[in-house]
Motif scaffolding. Structure first.
Motif, mmCIF file in Angstrom:
data_model
loop_
_atom_site.group_PDB
_atom_site.id
_atom_site.type_symbol
_atom_site.label_atom_id
_atom_site.label_comp_id
_atom_site.label_asym_id
_atom_site.label_seq_id
_atom_site.Cartn_x
_atom_site.Cartn_y
_atom_site.Cartn_z
ATOM 1 N N ASN A 1 0.831 -1.208 0.000
ATOM 2 C CA ASN A 1 0.000 0.000 0.000
ATOM 3 C C ASN A 1 0.863 1.255 0.000
ATOM 4 N N LYS B 1 -4.361 -1.187 -3.287
ATOM 5 C CA LYS B 1 -5.543 -0.976 -2.444
ATOM 6 C C LYS B 1 -6.283 -2.272 -2.100
ATOM 7 N N LYS C 1 -8.805 -5.125 1.846
ATOM 8 C CA LYS C 1 -8.651 -3.728 1.437
ATOM 9 C C LYS C 1 -7.550 -3.128 2.307
ATOM 10 N N ASP D 1 -6.429 -0.265 2.814
ATOM 11 C CA ASP D 1 -6.715 0.974 3.558
ATOM 12 C C ASP D 1 -7.352 0.665 4.913
ATOM 13 N N GLU D 2 -7.818 -0.574 5.093
ATOM 14 C CA GLU D 2 -8.533 -0.939 6.319
ATOM 15 C C GLU D 2 -7.677 -1.713 7.308
#
Length: 183
Positions: free
Chosen positions: A129, A135, A179, A181-182
């Motif tokens: 990332n 992503k 994901k 971003d999580e």
């Protein structure tokens, strides 16, 4: 190197609390590694294990992926003893779509069920990332491999119906997505 750049360098080292992740190269194809692929669990769940009968097969497999331009293939080493206990591979990595497909193999039986996957996936997904702008990470896993399914869920993976390059899972397979971003 910017996230949107088409050229990128593969990591030379990623560190976690207990592990060092370094590039896997054909010279690391050992009898010990081959033996991991011969055990019943590996032969049941790892596609490459069924095709890998000799060290030369293993070297060819590693060479194919380690030299790939859209692939990061790392060996998992313990910090304490520098012992090779498994691998993690991201292939293909698609910078345009910001996706990667992951596979992980904890070959050393004594390390299975000890949180290796969670620790290694967290570190490598952060690397992807941060350095490559990835992503979404996808994987496919056999439905009957309950331990792996459970480990992936603990890492934040969720079931999905989509998978890069595939229309639908095989009847005994589950697709999962993380994901980045999580995390």
């Amino acid at each position: 190197m910017s996230k949107g750049s088409k050229k990128w360098k593969k990591p030379k080292l990623i560190k976690t609390k207990r592990f060092l992740l370094k590039p896997l190269q054909p010279r690391y194809a050992t009898k010990k590694y081959l033996n991991w692929l011969q055990d019943s669990i590996s032969r049941r769940y790892i596609a490459a294990a069924k095709k890998t009968k000799k060290i030369s097969d293993l070297k060819n497999y590693i060479k194919k992926f380690s030299s790939g331009k859209k692939c990061i293939f790392l060996r998992i080493l313990t910090k304490k003893t520098n012992s090779h206990i498994g691998n993690i591979k991201y292939d293909p990595i698609d910078l345009k779509r910001k996706t990667a497909v992951m596979g992980i193999f904890v070959g050393e039986p004594a390390w299975r069920g000890k949180g290796v996957a969670a620790e290694v996936i967290e570190a490598t997904s952060r690397y992807l990332n941060t350095n490559l702008g990835i992503k979404k990470i996808f994987l496919g896993v056999a439905k009957e491999n309950k331990n792996a399914c459970s480990a992936y869920k603990k890492c934040g993976f969720q079931k999905t119906s989509t998978f890069p390059g595939k229309k639908r899972p095989l009847k005994n397979q589950v697709f999962m997505i993380l994901k980045t971003d999580e995390i």
